[in-house]
Design an enzyme around this catalytic site. Structure first.
Site, mmCIF file in Angstrom:
data_model
loop_
_atom_site.group_PDB
_atom_site.id
_atom_site.type_symbol
_atom_site.label_atom_id
_atom_site.label_comp_id
_atom_site.label_asym_id
_atom_site.label_seq_id
_atom_site.Cartn_x
_atom_site.Cartn_y
_atom_site.Cartn_z
ATOM 1 C CB CYS A 153 -0.402 2.477 4.064
ATOM 2 S SG CYS A 153 -1.886 1.823 3.338
ATOM 3 C CG ASP A 154 3.273 1.117 4.348
ATOM 4 O OD1 ASP A 154 2.823 1.605 5.410
ATOM 5 O OD2 ASP A 154 3.054 -0.043 3.997
ATOM 6 C CB CYS B 251 -0.932 -0.010 1.209
ATOM 7 S SG CYS B 251 -1.945 1.477 1.341
#
Ligand code: NAP
Length: 308
Positions: free
Chosen positions: A135-136, A132
Protein backbone atom coordinates in the site's frame (compact mmCIF):
# COMPACT_ATOMS: atom_id res chain seq x y z
CA UNK A 1 -39.07 -10.13 12.05
CA UNK A 2 -35.70 -11.42 11.03
CA UNK A 3 -33.55 -9.27 8.79
CA UNK A 4 -32.95 -10.72 5.33
CA UNK A 5 -29.21 -10.20 5.60
CA UNK A 6 -26.99 -8.95 8.38
CA UNK A 7 -23.45 -7.93 7.43
CA UNK A 8 -20.94 -7.83 10.29
CA UNK A 9 -18.05 -5.53 9.45
CA UNK A 10 -17.70 -2.44 7.29
CA UNK A 11 -14.36 -2.41 5.49
CA UNK A 12 -14.24 -2.70 1.69
CA UNK A 13 -15.63 -6.27 1.86
CA UNK A 14 -18.54 -5.51 4.22
CA UNK A 15 -19.55 -2.29 2.49
CA UNK A 16 -19.44 -3.89 -0.96
CA UNK A 17 -21.60 -6.75 0.35
CA UNK A 18 -23.89 -4.04 1.76
CA UNK A 19 -24.10 -2.25 -1.59
CA UNK A 20 -24.89 -5.38 -3.58
CA UNK A 21 -27.45 -6.77 -1.13
CA UNK A 22 -29.05 -3.32 -0.89
CA UNK A 23 -29.34 -3.09 -4.67
CA UNK A 24 -30.92 -6.56 -4.63
CA UNK A 25 -33.65 -5.03 -2.43
CA UNK A 26 -32.65 -7.09 0.59
CA UNK A 27 -32.45 -4.02 2.89
CA UNK A 28 -29.33 -5.30 4.65
CA UNK A 29 -28.48 -4.39 8.21
CA UNK A 30 -24.80 -3.56 8.66
CA UNK A 31 -23.29 -3.95 12.11
CA UNK A 32 -20.44 -1.65 11.20
CA UNK A 33 -18.47 -1.72 14.44
CA UNK A 34 -17.53 0.95 16.96
CA UNK A 35 -14.52 1.89 14.80
CA UNK A 36 -16.17 1.49 11.40
CA UNK A 37 -14.90 1.25 7.82
CA UNK A 38 -11.83 -0.87 8.36
CA UNK A 39 -8.10 -0.61 7.99
CA UNK A 40 -8.14 2.07 5.26
CA UNK A 41 -9.29 4.51 7.94
CA UNK A 42 -5.74 4.24 9.27
CA UNK A 43 -4.01 5.12 6.00
CA UNK A 44 -3.50 8.36 4.14
CA UNK A 45 -3.22 8.22 0.34
CA UNK A 46 -4.60 5.25 -1.58
CA UNK A 47 -3.18 5.17 -5.09
CA UNK A 48 -3.96 1.60 -6.08
CA UNK A 49 -7.75 1.57 -5.90
CA UNK A 50 -8.87 1.43 -9.54
CA UNK A 51 -11.01 4.33 -10.69
CA UNK A 52 -9.14 6.99 -8.72
CA UNK A 53 -6.24 7.90 -11.04
CA UNK A 54 -5.19 10.83 -8.86
CA UNK A 55 -5.37 8.80 -5.65
CA UNK A 56 -7.76 9.30 -2.77
CA UNK A 57 -7.43 9.45 1.00
CA UNK A 58 -8.29 6.15 2.71
CA UNK A 59 -11.01 7.63 4.96
CA UNK A 60 -12.52 9.53 2.01
CA UNK A 61 -12.67 6.34 -0.08
CA UNK A 62 -14.40 4.49 2.74
CA UNK A 63 -16.96 7.29 3.22
CA UNK A 64 -17.77 6.89 -0.48
CA UNK A 65 -18.21 3.12 -0.05
CA UNK A 66 -20.54 3.70 2.90
CA UNK A 67 -22.53 6.49 1.22
CA UNK A 68 -23.07 4.34 -1.87
CA UNK A 69 -24.45 1.44 0.20
CA UNK A 70 -26.65 3.81 2.22
CA UNK A 71 -28.08 5.35 -0.94
CA UNK A 72 -29.57 1.98 -1.87
CA UNK A 73 -31.10 1.34 1.54
CA UNK A 74 -28.41 -0.29 3.70
CA UNK A 75 -29.10 0.33 7.41
CA UNK A 76 -26.23 0.84 9.85
CA UNK A 77 -25.58 0.17 13.51
CA UNK A 78 -22.40 1.83 14.76
CA UNK A 79 -21.36 -0.63 17.45
CA UNK A 80 -19.54 -3.94 17.71
CA UNK A 81 -21.36 -7.25 17.47
CA UNK A 82 -20.83 -8.81 20.89
CA UNK A 83 -22.15 -12.35 20.37
CA UNK A 84 -23.50 -14.48 17.54
CA UNK A 85 -25.40 -17.74 17.58
CA UNK A 86 -25.01 -19.63 14.30
CA UNK A 87 -26.60 -22.83 15.62
CA UNK A 88 -30.11 -21.39 15.30
CA UNK A 89 -32.16 -20.23 12.32
CA UNK A 90 -32.63 -17.38 11.91
CA UNK A 91 -29.09 -16.62 13.08
CA UNK A 92 -28.75 -14.39 16.12
CA UNK A 93 -26.49 -11.34 16.28
CA UNK A 94 -26.24 -9.47 19.56
CA UNK A 95 -25.00 -5.92 19.73
CA UNK A 96 -24.76 -5.09 23.44
CA UNK A 97 -28.30 -5.26 24.80
CA UNK A 98 -29.92 -5.40 21.35
CA UNK A 99 -30.62 -8.68 19.56
CA UNK A 100 -31.06 -9.04 15.80
CA UNK A 101 -32.06 -12.04 13.77
CA UNK A 102 -30.74 -12.75 10.29
CA UNK A 103 -31.93 -15.15 7.61
CA UNK A 104 -28.47 -14.94 6.02
CA UNK A 105 -25.26 -13.66 7.56
CA UNK A 106 -22.22 -12.14 5.86
CA UNK A 107 -19.06 -11.94 7.93
CA UNK A 108 -16.57 -9.24 6.94
CA UNK A 109 -14.82 -8.51 10.22
CA UNK A 110 -11.37 -8.22 8.65
CA UNK A 111 -7.99 -8.67 10.25
CA UNK A 112 -5.89 -6.52 12.46
CA UNK A 113 -2.21 -5.95 11.78
CA UNK A 114 -0.18 -6.72 14.86
CA UNK A 115 1.56 -3.66 16.20
CA UNK A 116 4.59 -3.37 18.45
CA UNK A 117 2.81 -1.30 21.08
CA UNK A 118 5.69 1.15 21.41
CA UNK A 119 5.78 4.90 21.95
CA UNK A 120 5.19 6.93 18.79
CA UNK A 121 3.89 3.98 16.74
CA UNK A 122 0.19 4.95 16.73
CA UNK A 123 0.98 8.65 16.50
CA UNK A 124 2.90 8.15 13.24
CA UNK A 125 0.67 5.43 11.74
CA UNK A 126 -0.02 6.55 8.16
CA UNK A 127 2.68 9.23 8.52
CA UNK A 128 5.80 7.11 8.29
CA UNK A 129 4.69 4.02 10.18
CA UNK A 130 2.94 1.45 8.00
CA UNK A 131 1.79 -2.15 8.21
CA UNK A 132 1.49 -2.61 4.43
CA UNK A 133 4.40 -2.26 2.00
CA UNK A 134 2.22 -2.90 -1.06
CA UNK A 135 0.00 0.00 0.00
CA UNK A 136 2.56 2.53 1.13
CA UNK A 137 6.01 1.57 -0.26
CA UNK A 138 5.64 3.91 -3.20
CA UNK A 139 5.62 6.93 -0.88
CA UNK A 140 9.12 6.17 0.42
CA UNK A 141 11.35 6.87 -2.56
CA UNK A 142 15.05 7.31 -1.89
CA UNK A 143 14.86 7.12 1.91
CA UNK A 144 16.19 4.49 4.33
CA UNK A 145 13.53 2.22 5.82
CA UNK A 146 13.30 -0.27 8.66
CA UNK A 147 11.18 -3.42 8.54
CA UNK A 148 10.46 -5.15 11.85
CA UNK A 149 9.84 -8.91 11.90
CA UNK A 150 11.50 -12.15 10.91
CA UNK A 151 8.74 -14.03 9.10
CA UNK A 152 7.78 -14.39 5.44
CA UNK A 153 5.82 -11.13 5.55
CA UNK A 154 8.85 -9.19 6.78
CA UNK A 155 11.10 -10.71 4.07
CA UNK A 156 8.51 -10.07 1.37
CA UNK A 157 7.98 -6.48 2.50
CA UNK A 158 11.73 -5.84 2.79
CA UNK A 159 12.37 -7.16 -0.73
CA UNK A 160 9.46 -5.17 -2.15
CA UNK A 161 10.57 -1.97 -0.42
CA UNK A 162 14.06 -2.11 -2.00
CA UNK A 163 12.35 -0.93 -5.21
CA UNK A 164 11.81 2.44 -3.59
CA UNK A 165 14.02 2.84 -0.53
CA UNK A 166 17.69 3.85 -0.58
CA UNK A 167 18.26 0.96 1.84
CA UNK A 168 16.14 -1.42 3.93
CA UNK A 169 17.21 -2.61 7.37
CA UNK A 170 15.40 -5.59 8.87
CA UNK A 171 15.34 -5.38 12.66
CA UNK A 172 14.54 -8.74 14.24
CA UNK A 173 14.21 -9.58 17.91
CA UNK A 174 16.13 -12.87 17.61
CA UNK A 175 19.27 -13.98 15.75
CA UNK A 176 17.42 -16.36 13.41
CA UNK A 177 14.63 -15.72 10.95
CA UNK A 178 11.31 -17.55 11.05
CA UNK A 179 10.80 -17.02 7.30
CA UNK A 180 10.96 -19.92 4.83
CA UNK A 181 14.40 -20.72 3.41
CA UNK A 182 13.65 -19.39 -0.04
CA UNK A 183 12.44 -16.05 1.32
CA UNK A 184 15.48 -15.82 3.60
CA UNK A 185 17.88 -16.57 0.74
CA UNK A 186 16.25 -13.93 -1.42
CA UNK A 187 16.55 -11.32 1.32
CA UNK A 188 20.17 -12.25 2.15
CA UNK A 189 21.09 -12.00 -1.53
CA UNK A 190 19.58 -8.53 -1.89
CA UNK A 191 22.36 -5.95 -1.57
CA UNK A 192 19.96 -3.26 -0.45
CA UNK A 193 18.85 -5.26 2.64
CA UNK A 194 20.79 -5.19 5.93
CA UNK A 195 19.94 -7.00 9.15
CA UNK A 196 20.15 -5.97 12.77
CA UNK A 197 19.74 -9.03 15.01
CA UNK A 198 18.61 -9.55 18.59
CA UNK A 199 17.11 -6.10 18.62
CA UNK A 200 13.79 -4.49 19.52
CA UNK A 201 12.51 -1.18 18.25
CA UNK A 202 11.67 0.78 21.40
CA UNK A 203 10.38 4.11 20.18
CA UNK A 204 9.42 5.97 16.99
CA UNK A 205 10.54 9.59 16.92
CA UNK A 206 9.92 12.30 14.37
CA UNK A 207 9.50 15.94 13.65
CA UNK A 208 7.07 17.97 11.52
CA UNK A 209 4.72 14.97 11.45
CA UNK A 210 7.33 12.71 9.82
CA UNK A 211 9.30 9.78 11.20
CA UNK A 212 13.01 10.54 11.47
CA UNK A 213 14.56 8.20 14.02
CA UNK A 214 13.98 4.86 15.75
CA UNK A 215 15.32 4.02 19.14
CA UNK A 216 16.62 0.45 19.27
CA UNK A 217 17.49 -1.77 22.17
CA UNK A 218 19.66 -4.88 22.07
CA UNK A 219 17.60 -7.75 23.47
CA UNK A 220 20.69 -9.43 25.01
CA UNK A 221 22.73 -6.53 26.34
CA UNK A 222 20.06 -3.85 26.74
CA UNK A 223 22.33 -1.44 24.86
CA UNK A 224 20.34 1.42 23.34
CA UNK A 225 21.09 2.89 19.91
CA UNK A 226 19.31 4.95 17.28
CA UNK A 227 18.86 4.63 13.53
CA UNK A 228 17.82 7.39 11.11
CA UNK A 229 14.91 6.35 8.89
CA UNK A 230 12.29 7.74 6.56
CA UNK A 231 9.78 5.12 7.63
CA UNK A 232 9.03 2.02 9.69
CA UNK A 233 7.19 -1.02 8.34
CA UNK A 234 5.80 -3.28 11.03
CA UNK A 235 5.52 -6.81 9.59
CA UNK A 236 4.96 -9.02 12.61
CA UNK A 237 1.79 -10.71 11.37
CA UNK A 238 -1.97 -10.18 11.32
CA UNK A 239 -4.75 -11.52 13.49
CA UNK A 240 -8.07 -12.32 11.83
CA UNK A 241 -11.00 -10.89 13.78
CA UNK A 242 -12.73 -14.20 14.38
CA UNK A 243 -13.10 -14.30 18.16
CA UNK A 244 -16.91 -14.03 17.79
CA UNK A 245 -17.06 -17.18 15.65
CA UNK A 246 -14.62 -19.52 17.36
CA UNK A 247 -16.25 -22.90 17.91
CA UNK A 248 -19.16 -22.04 15.60
CA UNK A 249 -17.47 -21.93 12.19
CA UNK A 250 -14.62 -23.87 10.63
CA UNK A 251 -11.41 -21.82 10.87
CA UNK A 252 -7.96 -22.67 9.52
CA UNK A 253 -4.90 -23.14 11.75
CA UNK A 254 -4.14 -19.42 11.69
CA UNK A 255 -7.73 -18.57 12.70
CA UNK A 256 -9.00 -17.37 9.29
CA UNK A 257 -12.49 -18.51 8.19
CA UNK A 258 -12.52 -21.40 5.73
CA UNK A 259 -14.72 -20.83 2.68
CA UNK A 260 -15.51 -22.99 -0.33
CA UNK A 261 -13.32 -21.07 -2.79
CA UNK A 262 -14.17 -19.47 -5.16
CA UNK A 263 -17.50 -19.29 -3.36
CA UNK A 264 -17.84 -17.54 -0.02
CA UNK A 265 -19.96 -20.17 1.74
CA UNK A 266 -18.60 -21.14 5.17
CA UNK A 267 -19.06 -24.39 7.05
CA UNK A 268 -22.50 -23.17 8.24
CA UNK A 269 -25.21 -23.10 5.60
CA UNK A 270 -26.43 -19.51 5.11
CA UNK A 271 -23.30 -17.91 6.57
CA UNK A 272 -20.88 -16.30 4.10
CA UNK A 273 -17.49 -14.70 4.70
CA UNK A 274 -15.38 -12.27 2.69
CA UNK A 275 -12.36 -10.00 2.85
CA UNK A 276 -9.35 -10.17 5.14
CA UNK A 277 -11.11 -12.42 7.65
CA UNK A 278 -10.81 -15.10 4.91
CA UNK A 279 -7.82 -13.91 2.88
CA UNK A 280 -4.38 -13.90 4.47
CA UNK A 281 -2.63 -13.68 1.10
CA UNK A 282 -3.71 -10.63 -0.91
CA UNK A 283 -5.22 -8.32 1.73
CA UNK A 284 -6.00 -5.50 -0.68
CA UNK A 285 -9.03 -3.19 -0.63
CA UNK A 286 -9.86 -4.18 -4.18
CA UNK A 287 -9.66 -7.94 -3.54
CA UNK A 288 -11.72 -7.54 -0.36
CA UNK A 289 -14.33 -5.51 -2.25
CA UNK A 290 -14.43 -8.20 -4.95
CA UNK A 291 -15.01 -10.91 -2.38
CA UNK A 292 -17.70 -8.76 -0.71
CA UNK A 293 -19.52 -8.68 -4.04
CA UNK A 294 -19.24 -12.48 -4.30
CA UNK A 295 -20.61 -12.93 -0.77
CA UNK A 296 -23.60 -10.69 -1.53
CA UNK A 297 -24.42 -12.65 -4.69
CA UNK A 298 -23.93 -15.97 -2.87
CA UNK A 299 -26.24 -14.84 -0.04
CA UNK A 300 -28.86 -13.55 -2.46
CA UNK A 301 -28.90 -16.83 -4.41
CA UNK A 302 -28.96 -18.87 -1.24
CA UNK A 303 -31.95 -16.92 0.11
CA UNK A 304 -33.75 -17.39 -3.19
CA UNK A 305 -33.06 -21.15 -3.15
CA UNK A 306 -34.53 -21.24 0.36
CA UNK A 307 -37.73 -19.74 -1.08
CA UNK A 308 -37.09 -16.56 0.88
P1 NAP B 1 4.75 -14.88 11.31
O1 NAP B 1 5.25 -16.01 10.50
O2 NAP B 1 3.95 -15.14 12.53
O3 NAP B 1 6.06 -14.04 11.72
C1 NAP B 1 5.96 -12.95 12.58
C2 NAP B 1 7.37 -12.43 12.83
O4 NAP B 1 7.26 -11.25 13.62
C3 NAP B 1 8.25 -13.42 13.62
O5 NAP B 1 9.55 -13.38 13.12
C4 NAP B 1 8.18 -12.89 15.04
O6 NAP B 1 9.36 -13.08 15.76
C5 NAP B 1 8.01 -11.42 14.83
N1 NAP B 1 7.24 -10.80 15.91
C6 NAP B 1 6.02 -11.15 16.39
N2 NAP B 1 5.64 -10.34 17.37
C7 NAP B 1 6.65 -9.46 17.54
C8 NAP B 1 6.85 -8.36 18.42
N3 NAP B 1 5.93 -7.99 19.32
N4 NAP B 1 8.02 -7.68 18.33
C9 NAP B 1 8.96 -8.03 17.42
N5 NAP B 1 8.82 -9.05 16.55
C10 NAP B 1 7.67 -9.76 16.62
O7 NAP B 1 3.87 -13.85 10.45
P2 NAP B 1 3.97 -13.49 8.90
O8 NAP B 1 5.36 -13.26 8.49
O9 NAP B 1 2.98 -12.39 8.69
O10 NAP B 1 3.42 -14.77 8.17
C11 NAP B 1 2.13 -15.28 8.47
C12 NAP B 1 1.85 -16.50 7.60
O11 NAP B 1 1.68 -16.10 6.23
C13 NAP B 1 2.98 -17.50 7.62
O12 NAP B 1 2.45 -18.79 7.56
C14 NAP B 1 3.76 -17.19 6.36
O13 NAP B 1 4.48 -18.31 5.86
C15 NAP B 1 2.64 -16.76 5.42
N6 NAP B 1 3.18 -15.84 4.41
C16 NAP B 1 3.69 -16.35 3.25
C17 NAP B 1 4.21 -15.52 2.28
C18 NAP B 1 4.77 -16.08 1.03
O14 NAP B 1 5.01 -17.27 1.00
N7 NAP B 1 4.97 -15.31 0.00
C19 NAP B 1 4.26 -14.14 2.49
C20 NAP B 1 3.74 -13.62 3.68
C21 NAP B 1 3.22 -14.49 4.63
P3 NAP B 1 9.83 -14.54 16.23
O15 NAP B 1 10.42 -15.17 14.99
O16 NAP B 1 10.86 -14.26 17.27
O17 NAP B 1 8.62 -15.22 16.75
Amino acid sequence: MAENVVVVGSGPAGLTAALYTARANLEPLIVEGAAPMGQLMLTTDVENYPGFPDGILGPELMEKFRGQAERFGAKFITADATRVDLSRRPFVVEVGEATYEASALIIATGATARMLGIKGEREYLGRGVSTCATCDGFFFRGVPLVVVGGGDSAMEEASFLTRFASKVTVVHRRAALRASKIMQDRAFANEKIDFIWDTDVREVKGSDGKVTTLELSNARTGEVSTIDVGGLFVAIGHDPNTALFTGQLELNDAGYINVQHPRTATSVDGVFACGDVVDHIYRQAVTAAGMGCSAAIDAERWLEAQGH
